[in-house]
Design an enzyme around this catalytic site. Structure first.
Site, PDB file in Angstrom:
ATOM      1  N   GLY A  58       0.823  -1.207   0.000  1.00 37.01           N
ATOM      2  CA  GLY A  58       0.000   0.000   0.000  1.00 37.01           C
ATOM      3  C   GLY A  58       0.853   1.250   0.000  1.00 37.01           C
ATOM      4  O   GLY A  58       1.764   1.401   0.821  1.00 37.01           O
TER       5      GLY A  58
ATOM      6  N   GLU B 138       1.140   0.163  16.360  1.00 41.74           N
ATOM      7  CA  GLU B 138       0.975   1.468  17.007  1.00 41.74           C
ATOM      8  C   GLU B 138       0.043   2.389  16.224  1.00 41.74           C
ATOM      9  O   GLU B 138      -0.743   3.138  16.807  1.00 41.74           O
ATOM     10  CB  GLU B 138       2.336   2.144  17.174  1.00 41.74           C
ATOM     11  CG  GLU B 138       2.282   3.492  17.874  1.00 41.74           C
ATOM     12  CD  GLU B 138       1.866   3.382  19.325  1.00 41.74           C
ATOM     13  OE1 GLU B 138       0.732   3.798  19.635  1.00 41.74           O
ATOM     14  OE2 GLU B 138       2.656   2.897  20.145  1.00 41.74           O
TER      15      GLU B 138
ATOM     16  N   GLY C 232     -11.311  16.703   3.365  1.00 40.30           N
ATOM     17  CA  GLY C 232     -10.576  15.447   3.377  1.00 40.30           C
ATOM     18  C   GLY C 232     -10.579  14.734   4.714  1.00 40.30           C
ATOM     19  O   GLY C 232      -9.851  13.755   4.908  1.00 40.30           O
TER      20      GLY C 232
ATOM     21  N   ASP D 146     -15.647   2.680  13.410  1.00 40.12           N
ATOM     22  CA  ASP D 146     -14.197   2.880  13.412  1.00 40.12           C
ATOM     23  C   ASP D 146     -13.683   3.006  14.851  1.00 40.12           C
ATOM     24  O   ASP D 146     -12.694   2.374  15.225  1.00 40.12           O
ATOM     25  CB  ASP D 146     -13.852   4.137  12.618  1.00 40.12           C
ATOM     26  CG  ASP D 146     -12.379   4.498  12.697  1.00 40.12           C
ATOM     27  OD1 ASP D 146     -11.577   3.869  11.982  1.00 40.12           O
ATOM     28  OD2 ASP D 146     -12.029   5.416  13.473  1.00 40.12           O
TER      29      ASP D 146
ATOM     30  N   LYS E 112     -11.102   0.427  17.239  1.00 40.25           N
ATOM     31  CA  LYS E 112      -9.956   0.896  18.022  1.00 40.25           C
ATOM     32  C   LYS E 112     -10.112   0.556  19.494  1.00 40.25           C
ATOM     33  O   LYS E 112      -9.144   0.186  20.163  1.00 40.25           O
ATOM     34  CB  LYS E 112      -9.795   2.405  17.821  1.00 40.25           C
ATOM     35  CG  LYS E 112      -9.458   2.796  16.391  1.00 40.25           C
ATOM     36  CD  LYS E 112      -9.554   4.299  16.180  1.00 40.25           C
ATOM     37  CE  LYS E 112      -9.288   4.682  14.730  1.00 40.25           C
ATOM     38  NZ  LYS E 112      -9.483   6.118  14.486  1.00 40.25           N
TER      39      LYS E 112
ATOM     40  N   GLY F  67      -3.768  11.232   9.123  1.00 45.52           N
ATOM     41  CA  GLY F  67      -2.890  12.041   8.284  1.00 45.52           C
ATOM     42  C   GLY F  67      -1.628  11.300   7.915  1.00 45.52           C
ATOM     43  O   GLY F  67      -1.222  10.341   8.562  1.00 45.52           O
TER      44      GLY F  67
END
Length: 430
Positions: free
Chosen positions: A11, A131, A189, A203, A207, A304
């Site tokens: 990726g 991580e 974005g 999501d 986590k 990001g």
């Protein structure tokens, strides 16, 4: 001992290019830290003909099949940044079976298949580091594995999804509707074209299951989490919350109670002075309560290219420094037992209610009566005059009450003929 560490990268999107940028820009600094040069030797991409503005290294080879990625196996660590489930699972499984360590940012995969992959990594005595799977650049995984390893974790409360946090911030500070704030997040974005995973809380739930595993040493199945999203939050509830001194946040939380865990992802009202209430925009924050250290908070960019790439690189460096000796979970032997789960109906907290009702005598007493019957004590009440055809909103803030009692009260109240819309309810967190 060789001085070059070769990376096979699956990726080359936002995070992959972020990793490549950091490796290039901080090359000499990384050498001072590790004594090694880290080189991306192979990259698996979908389209070999796509123009590349960044080539990580003169010797980097781009391939478009898993077979080509594993050909010769002349690399040391697989870094998986594709996303999704099936292909990443196949790639990671193959790398682990070959005795290669793996770094991944794939929270969905770890939430669903992490138990199997960690068992395989332990059997092969290789590293599986992740991580970047929670909190972007925030070092929460390492903190739980090592820095807080001597603590019993009593609670974790966090803002784990930047998209949802950005939307709620815009609704609160700039009085946007949910759809307006979502469109703005997509334009900037911060949100995907299909934002379902973010706005529905899924999501953040992925986590949270990872954090529970590392903090408590047990598996909390995703399907057993109480998960509620932000898609139904209305501007009038945002306004009422602000008037009453509260802020809406999408909260991911786990609490330990006598060896049992209560966990979920849900919108909640936080007092404006609460430390998490001050976390705005696309940022993430995680508040951890240890029995020895007390409360600590980690805050930063939750997504990001460079923040998440930084977390991926941190795992690579940890593997190199530890000579690839695995410390995958922070436990000597990875614990894979299921959590003892305390049903969420027993959650006790304060509550926010909004009723849309006909403006006529006896309504307020009927509502408070049902509340009293279910052991719910009202702390504050607000009634606003509006268009009588659409009814009037009545807002209750309550003292602490069981969620099970709240649900029973709501079911009864919604059957009254003077209730024009389903009751709106959110927990309050202090």
């Amino acid at each position: 001992m060789k001085n070059v560490v070769k990376i096979a990268l699956a990726g080359f999107g936002t995070v992959g290019t972020g990793l490549a940028k950091i490796l290039k820009e901080n090359k000499e600094w990384i050498k001072k830290r590790t004594g090694k040069e880290i080189v991306i030797s192979k990259i698996l991409v979908k389209n070999l003909n796509k123009p590349r503005t960044l080539i990580p290294h003169p010797n980097t080879i781009f391939v478009d099949t898993p077979e080509a990625l594993f050909q010769d196996n002349d690399w040391d660590i697989l870094v998986e940044l594709i996303g999704g489930i099936d292909l990443p699972y196949q790639l990671i499984t193959k790398a682990l079976k070959l005795g290669k360590s793996v770094v991944t940012a794939n929270k969905a995969l770890l939430s669903m298949k992490g138990k199997d992959l960690l068992k395989l990594a332990e059997t092969q005595n290789v590293g599986l580091y992740f991580e970047a799977s929670v909190g972007g650049g925030i070092p929460i995984i390492q903190t739980l594995k090592e820095s807080l390893s001597g603590n019993k974790i009593k609670a974790i409360t966090g803002i784990l999804n930047g998209t949802a946090n950005y939307i709620l911030t815009e609704m609160s500070q700039n009085e946007l509707t949910f759809s307006e704030a979502l469109n703005q997040a997509q334009e900037k974005g911060y949100a995907e074209a299909d934002p379902s995973l973010d706005i529905k809380g899924i999501d953040a739930a992925h986590k949270l299951t990872i954090l529970i595993f590392l903090a408590h040493g047990v598996v909390y199945p995703l399907e057993k989490l109480w998960v509620k999203g932000i898609e139904n939050i209305e501007t009038q509830d945002i306004s009422f919350a602000k008037e009453l001194g509260y802020v809406f946040k999408l909260i991911a939380q786990v609490k330990e109670k006598s060896g049992h865990l209560q966990a979920g992802v849900f919108p909640a009202l936080l007092p404006q002075k609460h430390i998490l209430a001050k976390v705005d925009g696309p940022f993430n924050a995680i508040l951890v309560q240890g029995n020895a250290v007390g409360p600590i908070m980690l805050y930063g960019q939750g997504a990001g290219d460079l923040p998440t790439g930084s977390a991926v690189l941190a795992d690579i460096i940890s593997l190199i420094k530890n000579n690839y000796a695995p410390n995958n979970t922070g436990f000597i032997e990875s614990p894979f037992k299921d959590a003892n789960i305390l049903d969420n109906v027993s959650v006790v907290c304060e509550h926010y209610f909004r009723f849309q009702v006909l403006d006529k005598p006896g309504v307020l007493s009927a509502l408070s009566g049902i509340m009293g019957e279910h052991n719910i004590s009202i702390a504050q009440a607000i009634q606003k005059a509006q268009n009588k055809k659409k009814g009037v909103p009545i807002v209750f803030l309550t003292h602490r009450a069981r969620l099970g009692d709240v649900e029973k009260a709501i079911n009864e109240i919604n059957r009254f003929d003077f209730v024009l819309q389903p009751t709106v309810h959110y927990p309050i967190i202090h």
